[in-house]
Enzyme design. Structure first.
Site, PDB file in Angstrom:
ATOM      1  N   GLY A   1       0.832  -1.210   0.000  1.00 12.85           N
ATOM      2  CA  GLY A   1       0.000   0.000   0.000  1.00 12.85           C
ATOM      3  C   GLY A   1       0.859   1.250   0.000  1.00 12.85           C
TER       4      GLY A   1
ATOM      5  N   ARG B   1      13.411  10.030  -3.117  1.00  9.23           N
ATOM      6  CA  ARG B   1      14.298  11.181  -3.360  1.00  9.23           C
ATOM      7  C   ARG B   1      15.575  11.076  -2.508  1.00  9.23           C
ATOM      8  NH1 ARG B   1      14.689  15.914  -0.329  1.00  9.23           N
ATOM      9  NH2 ARG B   1      15.152  17.871  -1.453  1.00  9.23           N
TER      10      ARG B   1
ATOM     11  N   ARG C   1      19.279  10.658  -4.002  1.00  2.14           N
ATOM     12  CA  ARG C   1      20.245  11.749  -3.795  1.00  2.14           C
ATOM     13  C   ARG C   1      21.438  11.288  -2.953  1.00  2.14           C
ATOM     14  NH1 ARG C   1      16.820  17.240  -4.212  1.00  2.14           N
ATOM     15  NH2 ARG C   1      16.396  16.925  -6.421  1.00  2.14           N
TER      16      ARG C   1
ATOM     17  N   ARG D   1       0.994  -5.191  -5.059  1.00  7.41           N
ATOM     18  CA  ARG D   1       1.182  -6.367  -4.202  1.00  7.41           C
ATOM     19  C   ARG D   1       1.277  -7.532  -5.174  1.00  7.41           C
ATOM     20  NH1 ARG D   1      -3.083  -3.666  -0.731  1.00  7.41           N
ATOM     21  NH2 ARG D   1      -1.939  -2.877   1.059  1.00  7.41           N
TER      22      ARG D   1
ATOM     23  N   GLY E   1       5.760  -2.226   3.653  1.00  7.88           N
ATOM     24  CA  GLY E   1       5.356  -2.752   4.957  1.00  7.88           C
ATOM     25  C   GLY E   1       5.811  -4.186   5.159  1.00  7.88           C
ATOM     26  N   ASP E   2       5.201  -4.896   6.102  1.00  7.05           N
ATOM     27  CA  ASP E   2       5.728  -6.220   6.457  1.00  7.05           C
ATOM     28  C   ASP E   2       5.621  -7.244   5.322  1.00  7.05           C
ATOM     29  OD1 ASP E   2       3.032  -6.332   6.742  1.00  7.05           O
ATOM     30  OD2 ASP E   2       3.041  -7.363   8.677  1.00  7.05           O
TER      31      ASP E   2
ATOM     32  N   SER F   1       6.015  -6.648   2.186  1.00  9.70           N
ATOM     33  CA  SER F   1       7.140  -6.349   1.292  1.00  9.70           C
ATOM     34  C   SER F   1       8.455  -6.836   1.893  1.00  9.70           C
ATOM     35  CB  SER F   1       7.229  -4.839   1.057  1.00  9.70           C
ATOM     36  OG  SER F   1       5.974  -4.329   0.692  1.00  9.70           O
TER      37      SER F   1
ATOM     38  N   THR G   1       4.197   2.590   5.626  1.00  5.03           N
ATOM     39  CA  THR G   1       2.791   2.160   5.696  1.00  5.03           C
ATOM     40  C   THR G   1       2.094   3.102   6.666  1.00  5.03           C
ATOM     41  OG1 THR G   1       1.278   0.505   6.626  1.00  5.03           O
ATOM     42  CG2 THR G   1       3.526   0.361   7.363  1.00  5.03           C
TER      43      THR G   1
ATOM     44  N   ASP H   1      -0.195   2.276   8.595  1.00  2.10           N
ATOM     45  CA  ASP H   1      -0.681   1.520   9.753  1.00  2.10           C
ATOM     46  C   ASP H   1       0.240   1.567  10.981  1.00  2.10           C
ATOM     47  OD1 ASP H   1      -2.743   0.855   8.124  1.00  2.10           O
ATOM     48  OD2 ASP H   1      -2.340  -1.291   8.033  1.00  2.10           O
TER      49      ASP H   1
ATOM     50  N   ASP I   1       2.443  -0.490  11.888  1.00  2.00           N
ATOM     51  CA  ASP I   1       2.490  -1.787  12.566  1.00  2.00           C
ATOM     52  C   ASP I   1       3.785  -2.548  12.289  1.00  2.00           C
ATOM     53  OD1 ASP I   1       1.895  -2.109   9.906  1.00  2.00           O
ATOM     54  OD2 ASP I   1       0.364  -3.637  10.179  1.00  2.00           O
TER      55      ASP I   1
ATOM     56  N   ARG J   1     -25.921  13.644  17.377  1.00  2.00           N
ATOM     57  CA  ARG J   1     -25.791  12.278  16.859  1.00  2.00           C
ATOM     58  C   ARG J   1     -24.593  11.531  17.446  1.00  2.00           C
ATOM     59  NH1 ARG J   1     -26.845  13.488  10.486  1.00  2.00           N
ATOM     60  NH2 ARG J   1     -29.110  13.431  10.592  1.00  2.00           N
TER      61      ARG J   1
ATOM     62  N   ARG K   1      -5.586  -2.466   9.274  1.00  2.00           N
ATOM     63  CA  ARG K   1      -6.079  -3.823   9.062  1.00  2.00           C
ATOM     64  C   ARG K   1      -5.901  -4.685  10.303  1.00  2.00           C
ATOM     65  NH1 ARG K   1      -4.089  -5.511   3.619  1.00  2.00           N
ATOM     66  NH2 ARG K   1      -2.185  -4.796   4.606  1.00  2.00           N
TER      67      ARG K   1
ATOM     68  N   GLY L   1     -10.375  13.852  20.286  1.00  2.00           N
ATOM     69  CA  GLY L   1     -11.259  13.872  21.464  1.00  2.00           C
ATOM     70  C   GLY L   1     -12.431  12.907  21.363  1.00  2.00           C
TER      71      GLY L   1
ATOM     72  N   GLU M   1     -15.051   9.937  22.104  1.00  2.00           N
ATOM     73  CA  GLU M   1     -15.608   9.452  23.375  1.00  2.00           C
ATOM     74  C   GLU M   1     -15.235   7.997  23.615  1.00  2.00           C
ATOM     75  OE1 GLU M   1     -17.242  11.712  21.532  1.00  2.00           O
ATOM     76  OE2 GLU M   1     -16.986  13.181  23.141  1.00  2.00           O
TER      77      GLU M   1
ATOM     78  N   GLU N   1     -10.263  -0.337  11.573  1.00  2.00           N
ATOM     79  CA  GLU N   1     -10.742  -1.298  10.565  1.00  2.00           C
ATOM     80  C   GLU N   1     -10.632  -2.744  11.061  1.00  2.00           C
ATOM     81  OE1 GLU N   1      -8.127  -0.815   7.274  1.00  2.00           O
ATOM     82  OE2 GLU N   1      -8.982  -2.480   6.162  1.00  2.00           O
TER      83      GLU N   1
HETATM   84  O1  F6P Z   1      -1.681  -1.554   4.970  1.00  2.00           O
HETATM   85  C1  F6P Z   1      -2.188  -0.299   4.787  1.00  2.00           C
HETATM   86  C2  F6P Z   1      -3.655  -0.328   4.519  1.00  2.00           C
HETATM   87  O2  F6P Z   1      -4.024   1.003   4.329  1.00  2.00           O
HETATM   88  C3  F6P Z   1      -4.533  -0.993   5.581  1.00  2.00           C
HETATM   89  O3  F6P Z   1      -4.812  -0.189   6.687  1.00  2.00           O
HETATM   90  C4  F6P Z   1      -5.760  -1.340   4.798  1.00  2.00           C
HETATM   91  O4  F6P Z   1      -6.449  -2.406   5.360  1.00  2.00           O
HETATM   92  C5  F6P Z   1      -5.190  -1.742   3.468  1.00  2.00           C
HETATM   93  O5  F6P Z   1      -3.971  -1.035   3.336  1.00  2.00           O
HETATM   94  C6  F6P Z   1      -6.088  -1.493   2.298  1.00  2.00           C
HETATM   95  O6  F6P Z   1      -5.479  -1.985   1.164  1.00  2.00           O
HETATM   96  P1  F6P Z   1      -6.010  -1.828  -0.317  1.00  2.00           P
HETATM   97  O7  F6P Z   1      -5.544  -0.507  -0.806  1.00  2.00           O
HETATM   98  O8  F6P Z   1      -5.412  -2.945  -1.061  1.00  2.00           O
HETATM   99  O9  F6P Z   1      -7.507  -1.858  -0.246  1.00  2.00           O
END
Ligand code: F6P
Length: 318
Positions: free
Chosen positions: A5, A15, A19, A66, A96-97, A99, A120, A122, A124, A157, A166, A180, A182, A217
């Site tokens: 991603g 860059r 460089r 990917r 990310g992981d 890759s 990434t 995320d 993570d 609301r 993910r 902020g 809740e 998510e």
């Molecule tokens: O890994 C980054 C991320 O943005 C996740 O948070 C998300 O679930 C995923 O990529 C979405 O991937 P795609 O662009 O393939 O829908």
């Protein structure tokens, strides 16, 4: 190359790598579409000038993918042959992981030098406090949630706002505290439906007429954010409930200054490690230092969320 991603700051990292190579009189080549481009030999020569004007751009000029084919031995063989044919001595993978896992397998099979730069939204990845794009994504989320709050409070609301992540709650937790919220629901800490209802009732009793619940998510308090909202609407008829899924807008946009500076620092370190014959490492941020972590450890290790922030979040919802 950039892989997986996309995230804001990837261009700034490209860059920086290019460089730094130019600074040390090393030639650099960009690989389009991550491992897929490696398999197809989709390469471009990059010079210090060809990466001008991109530090402030979201996405990635090298594009990303990917690649399913790279998961096969045949795909990796083609990739290796292309690298050798093009006189490429080492690869810097910004991703990310997933890759990095590809990079580790590739290195085990072909002993090909790889350095990872964590990119990434995320956050993570083990071995760095911040991945590229995370800070920008947080700011994007906070801005969006601030806007949603205008409607939430005007109409009394309850909004469920789903943010990306993910498998991890970094974005939800930090953007939630920053905006902020809740309540914050993250995969690392399952609050459970009943406790969430109780907490919303408590907010109501405390005089709050509107509420924002930030949901990662990957959170599984409900089947998904829509089911969760339905459950709350049925069990808390006092609230008018709405759902807003922020989606891919969180991945785009101009990188924050923090991400640009981090990308510049990580790129320099990645190239300097390779020039020092150090390989199979991921560069990352620890405190104010740029450090290197074994690539395999970066994949296997767990980047835990800050429990202190969970406590702060709880106190803030009083
Ligand atoms: O890994 C980054 C991320 O943005 C996740 O948070 C998300 O679930 C995923 O990529 C979405 O991937 P795609 O662009 O393939 O829908």
């Amino acid at each position: 190359m950039t892989s997986g991603g996309d995230s804001p700051g990837m261009n700034a990292a490209i860059r920086s790598v290019v460089r730094t190579c130019a600074y040390y009189s090393v030639e650099s080549v960009g690989i389009y579409r991550g491992y897929q481009g490696m398999i197809e030999g989709d390469f471009v020569t990059l010079t210090a000038r060809s990466v001008k004007g991109i530090i402030n751009k979201g996405g990635t000029i090298l594009k990303s993918a990917r690649s399913k084919e790279f998961m096969t031995e045949e795909g990796r063989k083609k990739a290796y042959e292309n690298l050798i044919e093009n006189n490429i001595d080492a690869v810097v993978v910004i991703g990310g992981d997933g890759s990095f896992t590809g990079g580790v397998v590739f290195n085990q099979e072909y002993n090909f030098p790889i350095i990872g730069i964590p990119g990434t939204i995320d956050n993570d990845i083990y071995g760095t406090s911040h991945t590229l794009g995370y800070d920008t994504a947080l700011n994007t989320c906070v801005e969006a949630i601030d806007k949603i709050r205008d409607t939430a409070s005007s109409h009394n609301r309850l909004f469920f706002v789903e943010v990306m992540g993910r498998d991890a709650g970094f974005i939800a937790l930090n953007a939630g505290v920053g905006a902020g919220a809740e309540e914050i629901l993250i995969p690392e800490e399952n609050l459970g439906l009943e406790r969430m209802l109780e907490s919303l009732k408590k907010s109501r009793r405390a005089g709050k007429s509107s509420s924002i619940v930030v949901v990662a998510e990957g959170d599984r308090t409900g089947e998904n954010v829509f089911e969760l909202a339905k459950y709350v609407e049925e069990n808390l008829p006092l609230y008018e409930v709405r759902v807003s899924v922020l989606g891919h807008m969180q991945r785009g946009g101009s990188p924050s200054c923090f991400d640009r500076v981090l990308a510049s620092r990580l790129g320099v370190k990645a190239v300097e490690l390779l020039l020092d014959d150090k390989t199979n490492l991921m560069v990352g941020l620890k405190g104010s230092d740029i450090i290197a972590t074994d690539l395999e450890k970066a994949i296997k290790g767990v980047h835990s969320i800050n429990t202190e922030l969970l406590r702060v979040s709880d106190i803030m919802t009083t």
